[in-house]
Design an enzyme around this catalytic site. Structure first.
Site, short mmCIF file in Angstrom:
data_model
loop_
_atom_site.label_atom_id
_atom_site.label_comp_id
_atom_site.label_asym_id
_atom_site.label_seq_id
_atom_site.Cartn_x
_atom_site.Cartn_y
_atom_site.Cartn_z
N CYS A 1 27.47 -14.95 -3.25
CA CYS A 1 28.53 -13.96 -3.43
C CYS A 1 28.09 -12.90 -4.44
O CYS A 1 27.19 -12.12 -4.16
CB CYS A 1 29.83 -14.65 -3.81
SG CYS A 1 31.31 -13.65 -3.54
N HIS B 1 30.41 -19.33 0.22
CA HIS B 1 30.24 -20.23 -0.93
C HIS B 1 29.95 -21.67 -0.50
O HIS B 1 30.87 -22.48 -0.36
CB HIS B 1 31.52 -20.23 -1.78
CG HIS B 1 31.75 -18.98 -2.55
ND1 HIS B 1 31.34 -18.82 -3.86
CD2 HIS B 1 32.36 -17.82 -2.20
CE1 HIS B 1 31.69 -17.62 -4.29
NE2 HIS B 1 32.31 -16.99 -3.30
N GLU C 1 28.82 -23.99 -2.35
CA GLU C 1 29.18 -24.90 -3.44
C GLU C 1 30.65 -25.31 -3.38
O GLU C 1 31.06 -26.26 -4.04
CB GLU C 1 28.85 -24.26 -4.79
CG GLU C 1 29.83 -23.24 -5.32
CD GLU C 1 29.74 -21.86 -4.67
OE1 GLU C 1 30.40 -20.93 -5.17
OE2 GLU C 1 29.01 -21.70 -3.67
#
Length: 229
Positions: A86, A194, A196
């Site tokens: 990002c 994302h 994660e």
């Protein structure tokens, strides 16, 4: 293997990245402040999302001048793994470590939702545990995720198989549905979604987990150690 998670003023996904490393591969991981001038102990460097330096001027435009970015460029040249997520992707383009730029979403709105990605290239250190052509669910959260480059750069990205992920249903207007790209060497990856935030089924999807196991397995392959699954 040792991981670094960079922290800029305004980073807000650094903890997510740290916890993702702990929860998926269990390898040593440190937070590293933006003023750091030595990344030599680390094998993989994560540049997390957020609003570094408040996104003043342009997203990533100030962060690219942080002292640590000289070390990130050095690590990339040495073949270490660099993952920008990002705002981290935006920083890597501003720093010239990846081509192109991230512009305002076509809708001019901040978008935060799950997206379906297609794995275009599973031959990178970040995607070796995925299947080419596989569709995975990874969330986005950005206002400036509209990837753009000139036609010459796009031709190079295609010729060198540098387009790693594309959107199934393009949420932001990115050129040719691009969601993530790598450098020509394949050791630097930038992506807007994302991974994660997608490492446990409790979060709605664990499709991001294999991004981190891929990195560890690539490093172990390089050093002749056993892979993890």
């Amino acid at each position: 293997m040792k991981f670094a998670v960079l922290v800029f003023p305004g980073s807000n996904c650094d903890i997510d990245c740290y916890k993702a490393i702990e929860g998926t591969v269990g390898e040593p991981v440190d937070y590293v402040w933006h003023t750091a001038t030595d990344l030599s102990p680390y094998d993989c460097i994560l540049v997390p999302g957020g609003f570094s330096y408040g996104d003043y001027l342009r997203c990533g435009a100030i962060s690219r001048f942080a002292p640590v970015m000289k070390e990130v460029a050095k690590a990339a040249a040495e073949g270490k793994y660099i993952l920008g997520i990002c705002n981290g992707f935006q920083i890597l383009t501003e720093a010239g470590l990846l081509p192109g730029a991230l512009r305002r979403n076509l809708s001019m709105k901040f978008l935060c939702r799950d997206t379906v990605l297609k794995v275009e290239n599973n031959k990178t250190p970040f995607t070796k545990d995925y299947v080419a052509g596989e569709e995975i669910v990874i969330p986005i959260a950005h206002g400036e995720g509209n990837y753009y480059c000139d036609d010459e750069t796009l031709a190079r990205l295609r010729a060198n198989n540098q387009i790693v992920f594309t959107y199934k249903d393009n949420p932001n207007g990115s050129m040719t549905d691009i969601a993530g790209i790598c450098n020509e060497q394949g050791n630097v990856l930038g992506m807007m979604p994302h991974p994660e935030r997608a490492v446990d089924a409790l979060l709605g999807t664990d499709d991001g987990k294999r991004m981190f196991t891929s990195i560890l397995n690539a490093w172990r392959d390089r050093h002749g150690a056993a892979s993890v699954r």
